[in-house]
Design an enzyme around this catalytic site. Sequence first.
Site, PDB file in Angstrom:
ATOM      1  N   ASP A  11     144.759 111.671 111.483  1.00 44.11           N
ATOM      2  CA  ASP A  11     144.592 110.265 111.761  1.00 44.11           C
ATOM      3  C   ASP A  11     143.193 109.563 111.486  1.00 44.11           C
ATOM      4  OD1 ASP A  11     147.153 110.493 112.735  1.00 44.11           O
ATOM      5  OD2 ASP A  11     146.986 109.774 114.871  1.00 44.11           O
ATOM      6  N   LYS A 109     153.460 108.564 111.446  1.00 46.58           N
ATOM      7  CA  LYS A 109     154.272 108.786 112.694  1.00 46.58           C
ATOM      8  C   LYS A 109     154.024 107.647 113.668  1.00 46.58           C
ATOM      9  CE  LYS A 109     150.095 111.196 114.388  1.00 46.58           C
ATOM     10  NZ  LYS A 109     149.452 110.099 115.569  1.00 46.58           N
ATOM     11  N   CYS A 154     145.845 113.195 119.589  1.00 46.37           N
ATOM     12  CA  CYS A 154     146.574 113.476 118.455  1.00 46.37           C
ATOM     13  C   CYS A 154     146.204 114.981 117.931  1.00 46.37           C
ATOM     14  CB  CYS A 154     146.557 112.485 117.379  1.00 46.37           C
ATOM     15  SG  CYS A 154     147.498 110.978 117.878  1.00 46.37           S
TER      16      CYS A 154
HETATM   17  C1  VGL Z   1     145.707 108.410 118.693  1.00 51.84           C
HETATM   18  C2  VGL Z   1     145.990 107.124 120.701  1.00 51.84           C
HETATM   19  C3  VGL Z   1     147.027 106.420 120.155  1.00 51.84           C
HETATM   20  C4  VGL Z   1     145.119 109.494 118.113  1.00 51.84           C
HETATM   21  C5  VGL Z   1     146.876 107.673 118.105  1.00 51.84           C
HETATM   22  O1  VGL Z   1     145.364 109.370 116.911  1.00 51.84           O
HETATM   23  O2  VGL Z   1     144.590 110.240 118.751  1.00 51.84           O
HETATM   24  N1  VGL Z   1     145.310 108.059 119.992  1.00 51.84           N
HETATM   25  N2  VGL Z   1     147.270 106.448 118.905  1.00 51.84           N
END
Ligand code: VGL
Length: 200
Positions: A11, A109, A154
Amino acid sequence: MSNASALLVIDVQNDFCEGGALAVQDGSKVVAPINQLMRGFETIAFSQDWHPKDHQSFASQHENMQPYDVVEMPYGPQVLWPEHCVQGSNGAQFHNALHTERAHMIIRKGFRAPIDSYSAFSENDHTTVTGLDGYLKSRNITSVTLCGLALDFCVNYTALDARKLGYQVTVETKACRAIDLNGSLEAAMSAMKNAGVILN
Ligand code: VGL
Ligand code: ZN
């Protein structure tokens, strides 16, 4: 690095970097070390948080709720977030200095509105899989190294799932940054340590 290893880049998207909708402190500082780490791996997969506008992890979808409140979902407690990583938005794009051309596989995702997905392997119901395990196993990968954002969400959930799925797991913490919400970083670090994750 042996061919049995893969690098999972979690991410590294604009919304988790400075100025983004869910900015992680110093988020963009992971980019240079990740570009460097990628030089040592033949198999590289990225994950990309990829939410529809009406995603139920967004506080805006719940009456009288604020970002960082927690609600009970059918699959358990869920932190509510500011709207982030909306499909097709600039915030959902990878950081523009990240060497995305090195990725062989990009796993999106969190694209189902009723359910969040922190882990790149399975959604937060711990049942619906993303296909990443099949991809890695079919390529005889037995060991994964993780980096990216956010270390306590994540990256953490992906690392714990990877251990459950039988991989040797290393987290390159210098190539990660955390949200650190109500002690989440400390909790994540001890959960990963207890699960046998190597924390570099
Ligand atoms: C994430 C919160 C919401 C992450 C993704 O990538 O850690 N955290 N969506
Ligand atoms: Zn998200």
